[in-house]
Design a protein around this motif. Sequence first.
Motif, short mmCIF file in Angstrom:
data_model
loop_
_atom_site.label_atom_id
_atom_site.label_comp_id
_atom_site.label_asym_id
_atom_site.label_seq_id
_atom_site.Cartn_x
_atom_site.Cartn_y
_atom_site.Cartn_z
N GLN A 2 15.97 9.70 -11.87
CA GLN A 2 15.17 8.50 -11.62
C GLN A 2 15.02 8.30 -10.13
OE1 GLN A 2 16.69 4.83 -13.30
NE2 GLN A 2 14.91 3.64 -12.65
N VAL A 3 13.82 7.88 -9.72
CA VAL A 3 13.51 7.60 -8.32
C VAL A 3 13.25 6.11 -8.15
CG1 VAL A 3 11.87 8.00 -6.44
CG2 VAL A 3 12.59 9.90 -7.91
N HIS A 4 13.82 5.53 -7.10
CA HIS A 4 13.49 4.18 -6.67
C HIS A 4 12.90 4.30 -5.26
CE1 HIS A 4 16.64 3.43 -9.68
NE2 HIS A 4 16.06 2.25 -9.87
N PHE A 5 11.66 3.83 -5.09
CA PHE A 5 11.00 3.88 -3.78
C PHE A 5 11.00 2.49 -3.19
CE2 PHE A 5 7.39 3.76 -0.91
CZ PHE A 5 7.58 4.93 -0.18
N VAL A 6 11.67 2.33 -2.03
CA VAL A 6 11.94 1.02 -1.44
C VAL A 6 11.16 0.87 -0.14
CG1 VAL A 6 13.73 -0.57 -0.66
CG2 VAL A 6 14.24 1.08 -2.47
N ILE A 7 10.56 -0.30 0.03
CA ILE A 7 9.69 -0.52 1.20
C ILE A 7 10.48 -1.01 2.41
CG2 ILE A 7 7.65 -0.92 -0.21
CD1 ILE A 7 8.14 -3.99 0.42
N ALA A 8 11.70 -0.55 2.56
CA ALA A 8 12.55 -0.91 3.69
C ALA A 8 13.58 0.19 3.88
CB ALA A 8 13.25 -2.24 3.44
N ILE A 9 14.21 0.22 5.02
CA ILE A 9 15.33 1.13 5.25
C ILE A 9 16.56 0.58 4.53
CG2 ILE A 9 16.91 2.05 6.98
CD1 ILE A 9 14.58 2.17 8.93
N VAL A 10 17.05 1.32 3.57
CA VAL A 10 18.27 0.94 2.85
C VAL A 10 19.32 2.00 3.14
CG1 VAL A 10 19.32 0.41 0.64
CG2 VAL A 10 16.94 -0.22 1.05
N ASP A 11 20.16 1.73 4.11
CA ASP A 11 21.20 2.65 4.53
C ASP A 11 22.55 2.02 4.21
OD1 ASP A 11 22.61 4.70 5.66
OD2 ASP A 11 21.98 4.31 7.72
N ASP A 12 23.33 2.68 3.35
CA ASP A 12 24.63 2.16 2.92
C ASP A 12 24.49 0.75 2.36
OD1 ASP A 12 27.35 2.02 2.45
OD2 ASP A 12 27.85 1.46 4.51
N HIS A 13 23.57 0.59 1.42
CA HIS A 13 23.38 -0.69 0.70
C HIS A 13 23.01 -1.82 1.65
CE1 HIS A 13 25.56 1.35 -2.61
NE2 HIS A 13 26.38 1.74 -1.66
N MET A 14 22.22 -1.55 2.67
CA MET A 14 21.83 -2.53 3.68
C MET A 14 23.03 -2.97 4.52
SD MET A 14 18.44 -3.25 2.54
CE MET A 14 18.08 -4.45 3.71
N ALA A 35 0.83 -1.22 0.00
CA ALA A 35 0.00 0.00 0.00
C ALA A 35 0.86 1.26 0.00
CB ALA A 35 -0.93 -0.01 1.22
N ILE A 36 2.00 1.22 0.67
CA ILE A 36 2.84 2.41 0.72
C ILE A 36 3.38 2.77 -0.66
CG2 ILE A 36 4.93 1.10 1.31
CD1 ILE A 36 5.83 3.48 3.00
N SER A 37 3.56 1.77 -1.52
CA SER A 37 4.07 2.06 -2.87
C SER A 37 3.01 2.78 -3.70
CB SER A 37 4.50 0.75 -3.54
OG SER A 37 5.55 0.15 -2.82
N ARG A 38 1.77 2.44 -3.49
CA ARG A 38 0.70 3.17 -4.18
C ARG A 38 0.55 4.57 -3.58
NH1 ARG A 38 -1.35 -0.38 -7.64
NH2 ARG A 38 -1.39 -2.60 -7.07
N ALA A 39 0.79 4.69 -2.28
CA ALA A 39 0.78 6.01 -1.65
C ALA A 39 1.91 6.89 -2.20
CB ALA A 39 0.90 5.87 -0.14
N PHE A 40 3.04 6.27 -2.52
CA PHE A 40 4.14 7.01 -3.14
C PHE A 40 3.69 7.64 -4.46
CE2 PHE A 40 7.16 6.46 -6.67
CZ PHE A 40 8.10 7.45 -6.36
N ILE A 41 2.94 6.91 -5.26
CA ILE A 41 2.45 7.46 -6.54
C ILE A 41 1.55 8.66 -6.28
CG2 ILE A 41 1.11 6.95 -8.61
CD1 ILE A 41 1.97 4.01 -8.26
N ARG A 42 0.68 8.55 -5.28
CA ARG A 42 -0.20 9.69 -4.95
C ARG A 42 0.61 10.88 -4.44
NH1 ARG A 42 -2.99 5.51 -2.46
NH2 ARG A 42 -2.63 6.41 -0.38
N ALA A 43 1.69 10.59 -3.71
CA ALA A 43 2.54 11.67 -3.23
C ALA A 43 3.20 12.40 -4.38
CB ALA A 43 3.60 11.11 -2.27
N MET A 44 3.64 11.69 -5.39
CA MET A 44 4.22 12.33 -6.57
C MET A 44 3.17 13.15 -7.32
SD MET A 44 7.33 11.39 -6.17
CE MET A 44 8.10 12.00 -7.66
N GLU A 45 1.95 12.64 -7.36
CA GLU A 45 0.88 13.38 -8.04
C GLU A 45 0.59 14.71 -7.36
OE1 GLU A 45 -2.19 10.41 -7.94
OE2 GLU A 45 -1.84 9.81 -10.03
N SER A 46 0.91 14.83 -6.06
CA SER A 46 0.71 16.10 -5.36
C SER A 46 1.61 17.19 -5.92
CB SER A 46 0.97 15.93 -3.85
OG SER A 46 2.36 15.77 -3.59
N LEU A 47 2.67 16.81 -6.66
CA LEU A 47 3.54 17.78 -7.33
C LEU A 47 3.25 17.83 -8.83
CD1 LEU A 47 7.02 17.16 -5.65
CD2 LEU A 47 5.19 18.70 -4.95
#
Length: 539
Positions: free
Chosen positions: A362-374, A154-166
């Motif tokens: 390009q944007v990559h939206f990831v459903i986890a914390i990716v800090d320093d390549h995990m 669901a958060i990935s679909r929310a990301f699309i709506r967030a981009m639509e806000s711009l």
Amino acid sequence: MQYDYIIAGGGSAGAVLAARLSEDPAISVCLIEAGGSGKSFLINTPAMVAAMVSGRPPLHNWAFRTTPQPHLNGRRCYQPRGKALGGSSAINAMLYVRGHPSDYDTWADLGADGWDWQSVLPYFLKSEGNSSLSGHLHGKSGPLHVTDQHSPHAISRAFIRAMESLQIPENPDFNGETQFGAGLYQVTQFAHGPRKGRRCSAAAAYLHPVLSRPNLTVLTHARAERIILDGTRAKGLIVKQKNRRLSLMARREVIVAAGAFGSPQLLLLSGIGPEDELRTHGIPVAHALPGVGQNLQDHLDHTLIWHSPRPDVVGFNPAGLMRLVRGWRPFRDHGTGLLTTPGAEGGAFLMSRPGLQVPDLQVHFVIAIVDDHMRRIHLADGWSAHVCVLRPESRGHVGLRDANPASPPRIDPNFLSDPRDLETLKAGVRLLDRAMQAEALAPWRGKRLYPLDGTDESLTADIRARADTIYHPVGTCRMGRDAMAVVDPALRVHGLEGLRVVDASVMPTLIGGNTNAPTIMIAERAADLILSAQRGAAD
């Protein structure tokens, strides 16, 4: 041992070449791969990219490091590369992106005749077996399975709506008529049958189904050490497998497909490359070719990270790990659920400033914390938003550390050496940051890691402290007709016979997107070029 064609490297390009060339039972092919079979549970299970990409431990991963980067606070950046049949397609996020059509027209303008968009599109279509999209821009029957994600969050679909806000529109197909917009990535993943939900690497698509061909020999855990030259002709390869060295001879051609780092390294070890580089390491100059290892380009990426108060993301805490364990049954039985996620579910292609006609971010939206390549683990649920510069101006190079084939290559991407890249990346971070503050993401937006104070100085410092690759190195054996080109448009090494390079290293410039699908396309076209040359020689 003698074969018609010997291929050094069983990655995305090598797997395609071995499968296509061996379709003719009269042609014998030997494929050399330093890694294993590419069939492990970690590789087949998409979510297990989290266990492989960090390189801690280096599971199916070369886990290279760069030289210190002066424009990134002297950091030695990280360069994961796949080490198995399928190469980096065995450990990537499976995203199916071709880049922008203008990228290929640029290649042709730079001297890569026959690599314009209209010429390469048929090879994208030939490779693609898309179960979700159709039309004149999509193939339906190719070996590479491409599909919509099986269980997006669901958060990935929310990301699309967030981009639509711009006012950034939703785009259901980044490989369609337009690239601009935000959407869910299509992935190289099996959509039906007993392998539904499993990763479709280049090896799973092309190579694994044909391993029983009597005219195809595949040597795994075998390292190509040197090309055997007889004057100006490539005659074979010296290969080390376990504790034995083999001399493999090629009746027709040696094909180097070891990737943007491995291909220039193998050429240099064979005495092919810049004379100064070779002499530095005591390697006799067999063929002076100044462009070998030059022109390295990569996508530099910066990450914005938040904790999430909601648990419907991937977290590396006890509750999150238990969700992964519970995901095993739906994955095993139905090819659905959490374990099918590519991680980077959402994406966008954006313009950094008004007046551009082609996306440069390009944007990559990831459903986890990716800090320093995990590599830096946070025991919390969270999510990450990445942005990268698609066509960097900075150029680096690949060389040797020493003359030992077992040593890793010397990798210097020279990130941010051109100040224009920093300005474009800062614009991208600002744009992405605005979108991530949208109401659509509020239910998931908790504490922010690495907050900024809004100043240009703070943003610049954060980029220099944390930015790194998004895993798309190319260009180190580029094709063209000028003095610094390594291969011609038929991918034959300039000045030598019986030797080609076929992989992402031949790209003259970095394409605007992920590089796996274009690498497979290059190998598809190369197979046609090689077979056409063979038929011409026989006539």
